[in-house]
Design an enzyme around this catalytic site. Structure first.
Site, PDB file in Angstrom:
ATOM      1  N   ARG A 238       0.855  -1.182   0.000  1.00 48.16           N
ATOM      2  CA  ARG A 238       0.000   0.000   0.000  1.00 48.16           C
ATOM      3  C   ARG A 238       0.892   1.234   0.000  1.00 48.16           C
ATOM      4  O   ARG A 238       1.881   1.303   0.745  1.00 48.16           O
ATOM      5  CB  ARG A 238      -0.896   0.033   1.239  1.00 48.16           C
ATOM      6  CG  ARG A 238      -2.115  -0.891   1.162  1.00 48.16           C
ATOM      7  CD  ARG A 238      -3.117  -0.444   0.090  1.00 48.16           C
ATOM      8  NE  ARG A 238      -4.299  -1.299   0.009  1.00 48.16           N
ATOM      9  CZ  ARG A 238      -4.388  -2.398  -0.739  1.00 48.16           C
ATOM     10  NH1 ARG A 238      -3.376  -2.802  -1.472  1.00 48.16           N
ATOM     11  NH2 ARG A 238      -5.509  -3.088  -0.781  1.00 48.16           N
ATOM     12  N   GLU A 267      -4.121   7.538  -5.215  1.00 47.86           N
ATOM     13  CA  GLU A 267      -4.382   6.814  -6.460  1.00 47.86           C
ATOM     14  C   GLU A 267      -5.711   7.269  -7.046  1.00 47.86           C
ATOM     15  O   GLU A 267      -6.678   7.375  -6.309  1.00 47.86           O
ATOM     16  CB  GLU A 267      -4.420   5.304  -6.185  1.00 47.86           C
ATOM     17  CG  GLU A 267      -3.077   4.781  -5.680  1.00 47.86           C
ATOM     18  CD  GLU A 267      -3.081   3.288  -5.348  1.00 47.86           C
ATOM     19  OE1 GLU A 267      -4.093   2.612  -5.599  1.00 47.86           O
ATOM     20  OE2 GLU A 267      -2.061   2.813  -4.822  1.00 47.86           O
ATOM     21  N   HIS A 286      -1.501   0.059  -9.755  1.00 45.69           N
ATOM     22  CA  HIS A 286      -2.089  -0.861  -8.771  1.00 45.69           C
ATOM     23  C   HIS A 286      -2.712  -2.086  -9.448  1.00 45.69           C
ATOM     24  O   HIS A 286      -3.914  -2.343  -9.332  1.00 45.69           O
ATOM     25  CB  HIS A 286      -3.136  -0.130  -7.907  1.00 45.69           C
ATOM     26  CG  HIS A 286      -3.336  -0.766  -6.561  1.00 45.69           C
ATOM     27  ND1 HIS A 286      -3.700  -0.086  -5.431  1.00 45.69           N
ATOM     28  CD2 HIS A 286      -3.210  -2.064  -6.173  1.00 45.69           C
ATOM     29  CE1 HIS A 286      -3.801  -0.925  -4.409  1.00 45.69           C
ATOM     30  NE2 HIS A 286      -3.511  -2.140  -4.839  1.00 45.69           N
TER      31      HIS A 286
HETATM   32  C1  GLV Z   1      -4.677  -5.172  -3.818  1.00 45.89           C
HETATM   33  O1  GLV Z   1      -3.907  -4.311  -3.574  1.00 45.89           O
HETATM   34  C2  GLV Z   1      -5.319  -5.972  -2.841  1.00 45.89           C
HETATM   35  O2  GLV Z   1      -5.293  -5.618  -1.660  1.00 45.89           O
HETATM   36  O3  GLV Z   1      -5.905  -6.986  -3.223  1.00 45.89           O
END
Ligand code: GLV
Ligand code: GLV
Length: 320
Positions: A238, A267, A286
């Site tokens: 994250r 983001e 991401h």
């Molecule tokens: C992606 O970042 C997730 O947490 O699945």
């Protein structure tokens, strides 16, 4: 009465149809725009289940305005977008998608590591832009990956899967985690280090820690300064776990060699963000778990969790 499920993004049609055999299903259909807050609030007001994306904020305000809500099924393993405590107080179940995305996310983390070390994005741009005039001995030379030291911060399932990949490259594996992971030490020869030791010794620092009060800003100026000047920082956990301003500063001061980032403090990241103009930074949007196969399995798991809870059964993957 037929219960209502709201899905905040267009997902696999088969999964939608399966839910629609039992429930009234509504879907936010835009491919390019996230479901606006007002729409989510409006839909939540009479929904029994929400199937949410990691970019949807499921906070106290939303939960206060969702009197019938029984479950929020988040299409992600991380659930820092959800106020789990507020949900628990209201008896609302929160589920995530652990395990099913482990290998896919590890593939992406390792891809970022490899692409950073071998300057793949820079090199591909170089050819496409027509800059390739001649072969030369140090043309786009990068660093080796094999036999180097990887330091994994956050040794959960994904961390272990990254370590497995690293073993195939004969890497030395260090890890840091809230608690010791004895299985990883035994099965993957992963060596526990304090955070400072890990940062000092690693050629590749791979951050997979979830975002919590404790991990927020955990990698800051002091931590980047400890890294080797030749080391790469990879973040596939994250964004807010690392301090982006400190990362930019460290890259400018050449305290580290480069970064491969799947996640950001904000983001989507602004197109004018200074990280995006740095040659030694690879930024992707991401996409950790984004393979067709895995995303479909994640969607099915969300739908199964919803079906279970709305029919009075236990969810499959409730968050703790
Ligand atoms: C992606 O970042 C997730 O947490 O699945
Ligand atoms: C790491 O963050 C994991 O959940 O495996």
């Amino acid at each position: 009465m037929v219960k209502k499920v709201f899905i905040t993004r267009n997902i696999d049609e088969e999964v939608i149809q399966t839910l629609a055999t039992h429930f009234q299903v509504e879907v936010w259909h835009s491919e390019h725009h996230a479901c606006p807050r007002e729409e989510l609030m409006k839909q939540a007001a009479d929904s029994h289940a929400l199937l949410t994306m990691l970019s949807d904020q499921v906070d106290q305000e939303l939960l206060d305005h969702a009197p019938q809500l029984e479950i929020v099924a988040n299409l992600a393993v991380g659930y820092d977008n959800i106020d789990v405590k507020a949900a628990a107080e209201k008896g609302i179940t929160i589920t995530n998608t652990p395990d099913v995305l482990t290998d896919t996310t590890a593939d992406l983390a390792f891809s970022l590591l490899m692409a950073s070390a071998r300057r793949i994005v820079e090199a591909a741009d170089y050819v496409k832009q027509g800059s390739w005039q001649s072969w030369s001995p140090y043309l786009l030379a990068g660093s080796d990956i094999h036999h180097k030291t990887i330091g994994i911060i956050g040794m959960g399932k994904i961390g272990e899967a990254v370590a497995k990949r690293a073993r195939g490259f004969d890497m030395t594996i260090l890890y840091h985690n809230r608690s010791r992971n004895h299985e990883a030490e035994q099965n993957l020869q992963a060596l526990y280090r304090t955070l400072d030791e890990l940062l000092q010794e690693s050629d590749f620092v791979v951050c997979l820690a979830p975002l919590t009060e404790e991990t927020k800003g955990m990698i800051g100026a002091e931590q980047f300064a400890l890294m080797k000047e030749t080391a790469y920082f990879i973040n596939a956990g994250r964004g807010p776990v690392a301090d982006e301003k400190a990362l930019i500063h460290a890259l400018q001061e050449k305290e580290l060699a480069g970064a491969g980032l799947d996640v950001f403090e904000k983001e989507p990241i602004d197109s004018s963000h200074p990280l995006l103009s740095m040659k030694n930074v690879i930024a992707v949007p991401h996409i950790g778990s984004s393979s067709f196969e895995t995303r479909k399995i994640m969607m099915e798991l969300c739908a199964d969790n919803i079906t279970h809870v709305l029919t009075g059964n236990d969810p499959l993957t409730k968050v703790h």
